[in-house]
Design a protein around this motif. Structure first.
Motif, PDB file in Angstrom:
ATOM      1  N   PRO A  43       8.226   5.924   9.860  1.00  0.00           N
ATOM      2  CA  PRO A  43       8.775   4.834   9.047  1.00  0.00           C
ATOM      3  C   PRO A  43       9.188   5.330   7.662  1.00  0.00           C
ATOM      4  N   TYR A  44      10.310   4.855   7.202  1.00  0.00           N
ATOM      5  CA  TYR A  44      10.866   5.299   5.922  1.00  0.00           C
ATOM      6  C   TYR A  44       9.931   5.007   4.755  1.00  0.00           C
ATOM      7  N   ASN A  45       9.235   3.882   4.802  1.00  0.00           N
ATOM      8  CA  ASN A  45       8.416   3.452   3.667  1.00  0.00           C
ATOM      9  C   ASN A  45       6.986   3.973   3.707  1.00  0.00           C
ATOM     10  N   LEU A 470       4.263  12.309  -4.935  1.00  0.00           N
ATOM     11  CA  LEU A 470       3.403  12.567  -3.784  1.00  0.00           C
ATOM     12  C   LEU A 470       3.525  11.488  -2.724  1.00  0.00           C
ATOM     13  N   TRP A 471       3.717  10.237  -3.134  1.00  0.00           N
ATOM     14  CA  TRP A 471       3.804   9.139  -2.168  1.00  0.00           C
ATOM     15  C   TRP A 471       5.232   8.696  -1.931  1.00  0.00           C
ATOM     16  N   SER A 472       6.177   9.525  -2.347  1.00  0.00           N
ATOM     17  CA  SER A 472       7.586   9.279  -2.019  1.00  0.00           C
ATOM     18  C   SER A 472       8.226  10.515  -1.414  1.00  0.00           C
ATOM     19  N   ARG A 473       7.410  11.467  -1.000  1.00  0.00           N
ATOM     20  CA  ARG A 473       7.820  12.687  -0.304  1.00  0.00           C
ATOM     21  C   ARG A 473       8.630  13.635  -1.181  1.00  0.00           C
ATOM     22  N   SER A 532      -4.483   1.225  -6.681  1.00  0.00           N
ATOM     23  CA  SER A 532      -4.373  -0.015  -5.913  1.00  0.00           C
ATOM     24  C   SER A 532      -3.166  -0.827  -6.357  1.00  0.00           C
ATOM     25  N   PHE A 533      -2.965  -0.888  -7.671  1.00  0.00           N
ATOM     26  CA  PHE A 533      -1.789  -1.589  -8.197  1.00  0.00           C
ATOM     27  C   PHE A 533      -0.515  -0.922  -7.702  1.00  0.00           C
ATOM     28  N   ARG A 538       3.962  -1.481  -6.389  1.00  0.00           N
ATOM     29  CA  ARG A 538       5.038  -0.553  -6.744  1.00  0.00           C
ATOM     30  C   ARG A 538       5.584   0.233  -5.559  1.00  0.00           C
ATOM     31  N   SER A 539       4.970   0.098  -4.401  1.00  0.00           N
ATOM     32  CA  SER A 539       5.445   0.832  -3.232  1.00  0.00           C
ATOM     33  C   SER A 539       5.698  -0.144  -2.092  1.00  0.00           C
TER      34      SER A 539
END
Length: 587
Positions: A43-45, A470-473, A532-533, A538-539
């Motif tokens: 999945p993209y997200n 890191l969390w957007s590759r 957590s926020f 934000r994601s």
């Protein structure tokens, strides 16, 4: 093979791993085969929810052959396999048939579900990733509502080359075939591809810049240099302000305590608890283990940042940071054993140094392996490429058992033998002094709030950039700013800890040992709240698998911050307490 030979091989392995892609670039002659590997889909997200490319109903060879992967690539979730694409260097192709898919009902449903979840694919050519979407979802108006699921059937590859080297690679998709909303019959879908080779003047050494210019994932990392500099200036002003005020107050205390050396003046404040301030804390073994592991993590973080600044971690070295972290954690275990056992013996508990070594060795490793086990189990349940093979798990366990643990024991032996007396400026009495009533604004809760928030504020801006990459590759490359932020957060932590320890001693509260650790360690609570926020606001990440991956990683990261910053805070406070009590005359 001797034990030392095995040890040397393990020691050299991470550096061989980091240098894997530093060899000469691969060169091709005309019409040479260029291997295209299929890697993963997902999945993209959800950046960590990835699956093998051949888990989807696509063109699959009769025998799947996987590429030999480095440890870093395995840890990064790569599972590269040979594909049916036939590529020749500088040979253009037009609408060549790859295969014809004969999809049954279940396969159509699986493919439709993947397209609706915005699955993307990743290929690899000459260590360059090529990404695009598996299909396309078209949602029409509410009345009348239209819902079309299209699968791309034409892949167009464009390669740029300079002389005999590949500079860049890209893939575009077209010719969508609509999938039936309620499949009943089998569906045949032809898969074709085209190849185009384009000469370029860009040198091979500069192909990284060309790779960065092509963004498939959302560009969330917009470097606001003004915000970064503003954060650093505020941190510097905070350190300066606290240091100046504290120096003036302490200097005033020194003058007051030195006015009457006979001691006729009534004592109050921090001097009156001189016989209790160096009383060792409760749970000495756990206390020493925390400081030992914290020192190890600080040493490990420093080496990683130095390696990053030296250019050892590039975007083409898949998982190099993960590999370096694993092996450096094992190699720096000697630091944790040394610090923990040295302090433990200084506290008069040297005869139990073996138990201290065991606790120190397990304090971080056991929670890490537990959370890692949970991650890996969930990944196996979902058949994700993030699930590590048994051989990789066994290798990591061996690294800890045969390198990390023995080095912890070795460090413990050195620390026990090198330990002298604690050499406190004041001797502690047998009976502890009663701690007076403390107003709420000087309570432990306020200490934790201030001690955690101020260091967090120093790293909050950089923390956003770390999360966004890191969390957007996206590969993280701002190592210079990261190193400067690392230094600033250590300085802020030390300064704030000293100030809070002084305020605690000034109200005649002598139990500062554990509080200094928890005050700075509470920064991890703010980091967890921010994480957590970020996740929820934000994601676009979602789903049980991605949630487990995200929060298990955050838990262990926050735990590492607690140990590292708590260690900095304690040693800074200890140095300060030794200084002020060693600078005045005692009866």
């Amino acid at each position: 093979m001797t034990t030392w030979t095995v040890f040397i091989l393990f020691f050299l392995f991470p550096f061989l791993e980091l240098g894997r892609h530093s060899v000469d670039a691969e060169k091709y002659d005309d019409n040479d085969e260029v291997k295209l590997y299929v890697n993963k889909v997902g999945p993209y997200n959800n950046p960590h929810e990835t699956y093998h490319y051949y888990s989807l109903p696509v063109c699959i060879p009769e025998k799947i052959e996987h590429r030999s992967l480095s440890l870093g690539e395995v840890l990064d979730g790569d599972r590269m396999a040979k594909s049916l694409y036939k590529l020749k260097f500088k040979m253009n192709l037009e609408k060549k048939t790859l295969c014809t898919l004969n999809l049954k009902k279940k396969e159509l449903e699986k493919l439709s579900e993947a397209i609706e979840d915005q699955y993307y694919f990743e290929f690899v050519v000459d260590d360059l990733p090529l990404r695009n979407f598996v299909g396309h979802l078209e949602e029409g108006r509410l009345f009348p509502h239209t819902h079309k699921v299209l699968v791309w059937t034409q892949y167009d590859f464009v390669f740029e080359y300079n002389d005999r080297q590949i500079i860049s690679a890209n893939v575009s998709v077209s010719d969508g075939v609509e999938l039936p909303e309620t499949p009943e019959d089998d569906l045949e879908i032809p898969q074709t591809y085209s190849v185009k080779w384009v000469p370029t003047s860009v040198k091979y050494e500069d192909r990284l810049d060309r790779f960065k210019a092509r963004k498939f994932f959302p560009v969330t990392l917009e470097i606001h240099w003004l915000s970064v500099m503003n954060s650093m200036i505020l941190a510097f002003l905070l350190i300066s302000f606290v240091a100046v005020i504290l120096m003036r107050v302490v200097k005033k205390d020194f003058a007051r305590y030195s006015e009457d050396p006979t001691g006729d003046v009534d004592e109050y404040g921090w001097k009156i608890i001189h016989s209790d301030v160096f009383r060792f804390p409760q749970r000495k073994m756990l206390f020493c283990a925390v400081l030992g592991v914290g020192s190890q993590l600080l040493c490990m973080a420093t080496i990683i940042i130095v390696l990053a600044l030296a250019g050892q971690f590039s975007v083409h070295r898949h998982g190099a940071v993960n590999v370096a972290s694993c092996f450096l954690y094992a190699l720096t275990s000697v630091v944790s054993g040394f610090v923990a056992c040295r302090l433990f013996k200084q506290m008069g508990e040297g005869f139990r140094w073996v138990q201290c070594v065991h606790l120190t060795s397990c304090l971080f490793a056991v929670p890490f392996f537990v959370l890692w086990g949970i991650q890996n189990t969930v990944a196996w349940m979902y058949h994700s490429t993030q699930a590590l093979p048994f051989t990789t798990v066994a290798l990591m366990m061996m690294v800890w058992l045969f390198i990390g643990y023995p080095l912890t024991v070795l460090g413990g032996i050195f620390g026990k033998n090198a330990a002298g007396d604690f050499d406190a400026p004041c001797r502690a009495k047998n009976i502890p002094r009663e701690i007076p009533y403390t107003p709420w604004y000087r309570s432990w809760m306020m200490h934790y709030l201030v001690g955690g928030f101020l260091p967090f504020s120093a790293i909050s801006v950089e923390l956003y950039y770390v999360f966004a990459t890191l969390w957007s590759r996206e590969p993280y490359t701002l190592y210079g700013i990261l190193g400067l932020t690392f230094i600033i957060v250590l300085c802020v932590t030390a300064t704030v800890s000293i100030a809070l320890t002084y305020f605690q001693l000034a109200i005649e509260d002598h139990e500062w040992w554990w509080r200094s650790i928890f005050s700075a360690g509470s920064t991890s609570v703010f980091i967890f709240l921010y994480a957590s926020f970020y996740y929820f606001r934000r994601s676009n990440m979602s789903g049980f698998f991605q949630t487990v991956e995200f929060f298990s990683s955050i838990f262990i990261t926050c735990y590492a911050f607690f140990l590292a910053l708590g260690t900095v805070a304690f040693f800074a406070s200890l140095k300060f307490v030794r200084y002020i009590y060693g600078s005045i005359k005692m009866d």
